[in-house]
Design a protein around this motif. Sequence first.
Motif, mmCIF file in Angstrom:
data_model
loop_
_atom_site.group_PDB
_atom_site.id
_atom_site.type_symbol
_atom_site.label_atom_id
_atom_site.label_comp_id
_atom_site.label_asym_id
_atom_site.label_seq_id
_atom_site.Cartn_x
_atom_site.Cartn_y
_atom_site.Cartn_z
ATOM 1 N N ASP A 83 61.137 -20.189 44.693
ATOM 2 C CA ASP A 83 60.288 -20.139 44.351
ATOM 3 C C ASP A 83 59.703 -19.183 44.408
ATOM 4 O OD1 ASP A 83 58.039 -20.569 43.025
ATOM 5 O OD2 ASP A 83 57.953 -22.475 43.053
ATOM 6 N N LYS A 84 59.071 -18.035 43.250
ATOM 7 C CA LYS A 84 58.916 -16.754 43.516
ATOM 8 C C LYS A 84 57.140 -16.679 43.787
ATOM 9 C CE LYS A 84 62.526 -15.116 41.948
ATOM 10 N NZ LYS A 84 63.380 -13.857 42.667
ATOM 11 N N SER A 85 56.640 -18.526 43.310
ATOM 12 C CA SER A 85 55.088 -18.661 44.190
ATOM 13 C C SER A 85 55.176 -18.654 45.619
ATOM 14 C CB SER A 85 54.786 -19.170 43.816
ATOM 15 O OG SER A 85 55.205 -21.299 43.570
ATOM 16 N N VAL A 86 56.303 -18.222 46.208
ATOM 17 C CA VAL A 86 56.127 -18.982 47.616
ATOM 18 C C VAL A 86 56.068 -17.589 48.286
ATOM 19 C CG1 VAL A 86 57.622 -19.809 49.683
ATOM 20 C CG2 VAL A 86 56.975 -21.689 47.172
ATOM 21 N N ILE A 87 57.369 -16.522 47.556
ATOM 22 C CA ILE A 87 57.232 -15.007 48.303
ATOM 23 C C ILE A 87 56.712 -14.918 47.229
ATOM 24 C CG2 ILE A 87 58.783 -13.219 47.841
ATOM 25 C CD1 ILE A 87 60.864 -14.865 46.682
#
Length: 217
Positions: A111-115
């Motif tokens: 998930d991009k938000s986690v990154i």
Amino acid sequence: MAFYDQLVTYISQNGFYIWEEFYRHFLMAAYGVLFAAIVAIPVGILIAKYGRISGWVLSFGSIIQTIPVLGFMAITMVVMGLGTTTVITTVFFYSLLPIIQNTYVGIRGVDKSVIEAAYASGMTKFQLLGKVEFPLAISVIMAGIRTALVIGIGIVAVGTFVGAGGLGAIIVRGTNATDGTAIILAGAIPTAVMAILADIVLGSIERRLNPANRSSA
């Protein structure tokens, strides 16, 4: 009933030999997949980070998959000679695509938000990979290793034609016998059992490594 008796008699008389070939068969498949994982996981991570080269790498892996196994072994045998090295090398090359592909998908699927949150907390790229991306992708990578091992077990069965032994040697011996159905099954059944057990065991590990299952445990 006579056929069943033949099978039981052959297994009882050659139990140690069958077990020895079973163990030899598994080791060849496992070593091939292990060496492939050592190469393929870093390559999968690399192409996930630099997507422009992913098409070339995955295409190379796909081309290998289109080559008949026995033909690939024959080519490899010219360089490496008869024996287990040729078979392990063949398993290595045929295991690359599923492991690279799953590593690529697993890393890209984080998930991009986690990154973004990890970057915001001050993590470096290597910390992000080691503490966030790889742990979240590990179950997908394990699925690739699982697929590679099952495929590898089947490939090793062909290895008897290049002098590697394994359960394939028992199967071929049965095909050369006048009434060798029982001998064929004495080699084929353990091969199938090995593939099924490998799939079950690695499938269980894959589920345990799944982040969703770990978070709910």
